[in-house]
Write an enzyme that holds these catalytic residues in place. Structure first.
Site, PDB file in Angstrom:
ATOM      1  N   ARG A   1       0.853  -1.192   0.000  1.00 42.68           N
ATOM      2  CA  ARG A   1       0.000   0.000   0.000  1.00 42.68           C
ATOM      3  C   ARG A   1       0.886   1.238   0.000  1.00 42.68           C
ATOM      4  O   ARG A   1       1.033   1.902  -1.010  1.00 42.68           O
ATOM      5  CB  ARG A   1      -0.899  -0.076   1.246  1.00 42.68           C
ATOM      6  CG  ARG A   1      -2.095   0.804   1.223  1.00 42.68           C
ATOM      7  CD  ARG A   1      -3.130   0.393   2.256  1.00 42.68           C
ATOM      8  NE  ARG A   1      -2.675   0.423   3.638  1.00 42.68           N
ATOM      9  CZ  ARG A   1      -3.464   0.201   4.693  1.00 42.68           C
ATOM     10  NH1 ARG A   1      -4.746  -0.067   4.505  1.00 42.68           N
ATOM     11  NH2 ARG A   1      -2.999   0.239   5.926  1.00 42.68           N
TER      12      ARG A   1
ATOM     13  N   HIS B   1       2.678  -2.821   8.471  1.00 42.26           N
ATOM     14  CA  HIS B   1       1.275  -3.237   8.676  1.00 42.26           C
ATOM     15  C   HIS B   1       1.054  -4.610   8.066  1.00 42.26           C
ATOM     16  O   HIS B   1       1.448  -4.881   6.944  1.00 42.26           O
ATOM     17  CB  HIS B   1       0.354  -2.201   8.015  1.00 42.26           C
ATOM     18  CG  HIS B   1      -1.094  -2.378   8.339  1.00 42.26           C
ATOM     19  ND1 HIS B   1      -1.568  -2.540   9.618  1.00 42.26           N
ATOM     20  CD2 HIS B   1      -2.191  -2.414   7.540  1.00 42.26           C
ATOM     21  CE1 HIS B   1      -2.896  -2.663   9.590  1.00 42.26           C
ATOM     22  NE2 HIS B   1      -3.292  -2.600   8.343  1.00 42.26           N
TER      23      HIS B   1
ATOM     24  N   ARG C   1      -0.943  -1.380  17.604  1.00 42.35           N
ATOM     25  CA  ARG C   1      -2.013  -0.481  17.137  1.00 42.35           C
ATOM     26  C   ARG C   1      -3.353  -1.212  17.221  1.00 42.35           C
ATOM     27  O   ARG C   1      -3.627  -2.106  16.431  1.00 42.35           O
ATOM     28  CB  ARG C   1      -1.743  -0.024  15.695  1.00 42.35           C
ATOM     29  CG  ARG C   1      -0.430   0.744  15.528  1.00 42.35           C
ATOM     30  CD  ARG C   1      -0.292   1.306  14.107  1.00 42.35           C
ATOM     31  NE  ARG C   1      -0.392   0.299  13.077  1.00 42.35           N
ATOM     32  CZ  ARG C   1       0.612  -0.458  12.652  1.00 42.35           C
ATOM     33  NH1 ARG C   1       1.823  -0.316  13.161  1.00 42.35           N
ATOM     34  NH2 ARG C   1       0.415  -1.355  11.696  1.00 42.35           N
TER      35      ARG C   1
HETATM   36  C1  LIG Z   1      -6.604   0.754  10.430  1.00 41.61           C
HETATM   37  C2  LIG Z   1      -5.218   0.402  10.758  1.00 41.61           C
HETATM   38  C3  LIG Z   1      -4.917  -0.289  11.953  1.00 41.61           C
HETATM   39  C4  LIG Z   1      -5.973  -0.894  12.834  1.00 41.61           C
HETATM   40  O1  LIG Z   1      -6.370  -2.130  12.300  1.00 41.61           O
HETATM   41  P1  LIG Z   1      -7.361  -3.101  13.110  1.00 41.61           P
HETATM   42  O2  LIG Z   1      -7.446  -4.325  12.288  1.00 41.61           O
HETATM   43  O3  LIG Z   1      -8.654  -2.377  13.203  1.00 41.61           O
HETATM   44  O4  LIG Z   1      -6.731  -3.290  14.433  1.00 41.61           O
HETATM   45  C5  LIG Z   1      -3.593  -0.439  12.287  1.00 41.61           C
HETATM   46  N1  LIG Z   1      -2.615   0.020  11.487  1.00 41.61           N
HETATM   47  C6  LIG Z   1      -2.863   0.652  10.316  1.00 41.61           C
HETATM   48  C7  LIG Z   1      -1.726   1.129   9.480  1.00 41.61           C
HETATM   49  C8  LIG Z   1      -4.168   0.848   9.909  1.00 41.61           C
HETATM   50  O5  LIG Z   1      -4.416   1.454   8.742  1.00 41.61           O
END
Ligand SMILES: *Cc1c(COP(=O)(O)O)cnc(C)c1O
Length: 410
Positions: free
Chosen positions: A147, A180, A237
């Site tokens: 991404r 991520h 996160r």
């Molecule tokens: C939205 C997002 C998250 C949170 O993801 P969840 O699956 O809701 O815990 C974490 N990191 C990034 C970069 C995101 O875009």
């Protein structure tokens, strides 16, 4: 008008957010992650449709919460306006118009391309000279999501080196670095583990070749928190799990501690008999085979209630029983079959998401039935749906089309 009077009028539809449930989800996640790890509360899209302001206010004083993450700078500015002081990170790309205000309000920016650096360094330099604040940045590394982010290789290292040059005059500071997961919500964690390896390998390279130790390394999303303890670095996160929802059908398993924070309710506005042979709603897609009792619910896709629940795919709860949707969901109304719930009358409470007696309808199930998924379902709940926020069973804040209101004590 006080809060009680205001919220008593939320009869048509109302989303009730249990702030205690959110706090409980944080406590349970705290027990799960490494004691040294902190938690970044992901409250983008207005807190996954739940309402970011009261949620941030409840989360901010909690020990595990080191800060927040959102997607758009305007989301961060709003939180600052409402008095949120902990760090806020913009997770995606930020357009240059927002750099200056972000620098002044100490909102963290995600960086991953050299094109961003020139204007960022200029703005950061100016703000630094004017008020001595340095722009804090987090580097995004792409380990498999495809991404945004630098690649964890020589090119990526070169980017970090150039970024380090921008930090020499003190106007910028590399506070964090993150990646991520694309597939942490699957049962098979091979791909997620591979991403983690690439990330930690890149961190070692940065340490060895550039002599840089970045303070806040973060990687795990909700699925990672639940099932990949090795991905708890300096911070995790937490997004969907804050709200008590599941990252996917495969995660978590049976023993979930997640407590859904949101319930969605309405009231029956009309009850009538549909005679055999009569059709109902747009397109006349449903025709009664025999006389039926039908209730009208004043909610529709204009509120974010999925039209794809039409034709019996979805149902609501009335008097603790399931009432299937008849015909098409309209923009502002839909009809349900209450033939078997004979006592149904105008004014009855209708549960669209939540528990009523023994029956329960979750965002996960509604997501499934509508061909969406739980994240999307709650994010799409419209602005027209008023929210009430409760602590210890008491309403302490509310949000509706006219604005956001809270109790003096909150
Ligand atoms: C939205 C997002 C998250 C949170 O993801 P969840 O699956 O809701 O815990 C974490 N990191 C990034 C970069 C995101 O875009």
């Amino acid at each position: 008008m006080n809060l009680t009077e205001r919220t008593e009028n939320y009869k048509r539809v109302c989303a009730r957010i249990d702030l205690d449930a959110i706090e409980e989800n944080v406590r349970n996640m705290r027990a799960l992650i490494r004691p040294e790890s902190k938690m970044i509360g992901v409250i983008k899209t207005d807190g996954y449709g739940h309402g970011s302001i009261p949620i941030a206010k409840v989360l901010e004083p909690l020990e595990p919460i080191s800060g927040f993450a959102v997607a758009a700078p305007e989301e961060a500015f709003l939180l600052r306006e409402k008095g949120i002081r902990k760090p806020i990170l913009i997770l995606g790309y930020t357009f240059p118009y927002a750099y200056e205000r972000m620098a002044r309000e100490e909102i963290r920016i995600t960086v991953f391309s050299v094109e961003m650096l020139k204007e960022l360094a200029e703005t950061a330099g100016r703000v630094y000279r004017e008020c001595g604040k340095s722009m804090k940045v987090h580097i995004k590394v792409d380990t498999g999501m495809g991404r945004i982010g630098v690649s964890p290789d020589a090119d990526g290292l070169e980017f970090v080196r150039r970024l380090m040059e921008c930090t020499r005059d003190g106007s910028m500071e590399i506070e964090g670095i993150f990646t991520h997961f694309a597939r942490a919500d699957e049962k098979d964690k091979t791909s997620a583990r591979r991403q983690l390896e690439l990330f930690t390998g890149f961190l070692s390279q940065i340490r060895e070749t550039l002599g840089l130790e970045i303070p806040v390394k973060h990687c795990a999303n909700s699925a990672g928190i639940l099932e990949l303890p090795e991905a708890d670095l300096d911070a995790v996160r937490a997004g969907i799990t804050l709200y008590g929802l599941h990252p996917s059908e495969e995660v978590p398993g049976e023993r979930s501690f997640l407590k859904p924070a949101l319930t969605l309710e309405s009231h029956v506005v009309y009850v009538k008999t549909l005679r055999a042979g009569q059709s109902i709603s747009y397109g006349g897609t449903f025709t009664a085979a025999q006389d039926m009792k039908v209730a009208t619910i004043p909610v529709g896709y204009g509120d974010g209630y999925p039209r794809s629940l039409s034709g019996g795919r979805g149902y609501v709860l009335i008097r603790g029983q399931r009432a299937p949707i008849l015909g098409r969901v309209c923009m502002d109304q839909f009809m349900v079959d209450v033939t078997r719930i004979a006592e149904t009358q105008t004014g009855d409470r209708v549960t669209l998401i939540g528990q009523d007696g023994e029956e329960r309808i979750t965002a996960e199930e509604l997501g499934d039935l509508s061909g969406r998924f739980n994240y999307e379902l709650v994010c799409d709940l419209g602005k027209r749906v008023p929210r009430v926020f409760c602590r210890a069973g008491r309403i302490i804040a509310a949000q509706d089309l006219s604005g956001y209101y809270e109790d003096d004590g909150f």
